[in-house]
Design an enzyme around this catalytic site. Structure first.
Site, PDB file in Angstrom:
ATOM      1  N   HIS A 180       0.820  -1.259   0.181  1.00 41.53           N
ATOM      2  CA  HIS A 180      -0.192  -0.134  -0.226  1.00 41.53           C
ATOM      3  C   HIS A 180       0.851   1.207  -0.050  1.00 41.53           C
ATOM      4  O   HIS A 180       0.444   2.331   0.618  1.00 41.53           O
ATOM      5  CB  HIS A 180      -0.956  -0.131   1.204  1.00 41.53           C
ATOM      6  N   GLU A 311      -2.011  -0.295  -5.926  1.00 38.08           N
ATOM      7  CA  GLU A 311      -2.102  -1.334  -5.127  1.00 38.08           C
ATOM      8  C   GLU A 311      -2.523  -2.888  -6.146  1.00 38.08           C
ATOM      9  O   GLU A 311      -3.325  -2.819  -6.708  1.00 38.08           O
ATOM     10  CB  GLU A 311      -3.270  -1.593  -4.142  1.00 38.08           C
TER      11      GLU A 311
END
Length: 345
Positions: A180, A311
C-alpha cells in the site's frame, strides 16, 4: 551493495528496525519490520543528492496514527469483501466487518498491524534481499485457518525492487495481499501528484456500489477520467473527478498481468523520475489520497492528492464474483505473488 539496519522507534512497546538496502547505483530501499513497510525508495538526483519516490516520514508515529495503511503490507485480503462474508467449497465464513458492513484490508488485525519476523538478509554481487515472515491464526484476524506468510524484498543493480509474497495454510482460507505504498516522485516542494503522468495497461474498470463493492459489471475506460491508456497528466484526470463524492480516485482497474510488460507507469516530467510497475495479478487499485485528514503526512505536508496508492492485487471481492480470480488458499498448497517496480532517474 550494502545492507544496513537502524532503530526506528517502538510499536506497542516493542522495538522497530529499519533495513536499508543500497545497490551499486546508489538506489536505496528502506524497509521496516513493522508491517513490512516500504518506508523509503530513494534514487540519485542530477545534483548529487537523493530523492524519494514515495511518501515518507522518519517518525513511526506518523505511520501508525493514520488510517491510510501508508506504505504497509496488506492482507490476508487486500481491498473489500462484501459483508465480510464468503464461502469456500460450500462452507460459509464470516470475518470482521471493519468498514461499515464490509471487511477492508484483512480487518483491524491484518498484516499491517504487526511487527514481522526477519528471517534473514542476503547479499550477492547482483542483488540484496530481506525476507520477512508472519503467522496469523483465526483468533488473531478472524480469517479461517492459520496462515504463514513470507514477504521478500529484493533490490538489484538494474534498479528493480521486487516484492514476492508466499503463503501456506493449515485450512481453507483466502490470500490476496498487496503493498500500500503511496507514490509521488516530484520534488518535495510540489504539493500534489497533479503534474505526474500516469499510464495503465487497462481497458476497463469495475462498477462499484456506495460501499465500493464491485457490482460485477465492467465499465469501459475509453472517454472517461479512468482512461490512462496513454500517459495522462493526473491533475487533468483528478479535475474531472472533483465533483464526485470521493474528490478523486478510489477505484479498481482490470489490468493485463505481466512481469515483463508494464502494468502501469508513473513519471514526473520535470525531474525525469519514473516508476514502472509489473504484477502477475489482474487488478490495480488506485487511491489518490483524497482526504485532507491531518493524519496524512509527508515531511509535514497535509493536503489531498499528496500521493497515489497503486495496489497490485487480484480484483476486489474476488471470492464473491465468478471470473474475478482465485484467491483461495488450501491446505498443502503454496501460493506466490510478485510485484516489481523499476525506477528511472
Amino acid at each position: 551493495m550494502n545492507i544496513a539496519q537502524e532503530p526506528f522507534g517502538t510499536y506497542k512497546g516493542k522495538p522497530v528496525t529499519k533495513y536499508v538496502l543500497t545497490n551499486n547505483n546508489g538506489v536505496q530501499a528502506g524497509i521496516l519490520d513493522f508491517a513490512g513497510l516500504l518506508q523509503s525508495f530513494k534514487v540519485p538526483t542530477k545534483d548529487g543528492g537523493k530523492a524519494d519516490m514515495v511518501l515518507t516520514s522518519e517518525n513511526l508515529d506518523e505511520y501508525t496514527n493514520n488510517g491510510f495503511c501508508t506504505d504497509r503490507l496488506i492482507g490476508r485480503v487486500a481491498g473489500r469483501i462484501a459483508n465480510g462474508h464468503f464461502s469456500i467449497n460450500g462452507k460459509e465464513y464470516q470475518v470482521e466487518q471493519n468498514e461499515g458492513k464490509n471487511s477492508l484490508h484483512g480487518g483491524t488485525n491484518g498484516f499491517y498491524s504487526y511487527i514481522w519476523n526477519v528471517d534473514g538478509t542476503k547479499k550477492t554481487a547482483d542483488y540484496l534481499s530481506i525476507t520477512l515472515s508472519l503467522t496469523l491464526t483465526e483468533e488473531m484476524d478472524t480469517f479461517p485457518g492459520t496462515i504463514h506468510v513470507t514477504a521478500t524484498y529484493t533490490l538489484d543493480n538494474d534498479d528493480n525492487l521486487t516484492l514476492k509474497f508466499s503463503a501456506t495454510s493449515d485450512a481453507d482460507t483466502l490470500f490476496n495481499p498487496t503493498n500500500h505504498t503511496y507514490w509521488n516522485m516530484a520534488a518535495a516542494s510540489v504539493k500534489t501528484v497533479d503534474q505526474l503522468k500516469l499510464y495503465v495497461n487497462s481497458k476497463d474498470h469495475l462498477e462499484v456500489d456506495d460501499g465500493k463493492i464491485p457490482t460485477g459489471k465492467r465499465l469501459d475506460n475509453a472517454g472517461t477520467p479512468f482512461d490512462f491508456s496513454k500517459p495522462t497528466r493526473l491533475g487533468d484526470a483528478l479535475q474531472k473527478m472533483a465533483s464526485t463524492k470521493e474528490n478523486g480516485f478510489d477505484d479498481i482497474w482490470e489490468v493485463e498481468p505481466s512481469l515483463t510488460k508494464p502494468v502501469a507507469t508513473l513519471e514526473d516530467p520535470e525531474s525525469g523520475r519514473k516508476m514502472t510497475l509489473y504484477s502477475d495479478r489482474n487488478a490495480l487499485i488506485m487511491y489518490s489520497m483524497n482526504s485532507d485528514d491531518p493524519a496524512v503526512y509527508n515531511h509535514g505536508q497535509v493536503h489531498p492528492h499528496l500521493g497515489l496508492a497503486m495496489e497490485a492485487q487480484t480484483l476486489s471481492d474476488a471470492i464473491n464474483h465468478d471470473g474475478f480470480g482465485d484467491i483461495t488458499l488450501h491446505p498443502n498448497e503454496e501460493k506466490n505473488y510478485t510485484i516489481k517496480w523499476h525506477v528511472e532517474y
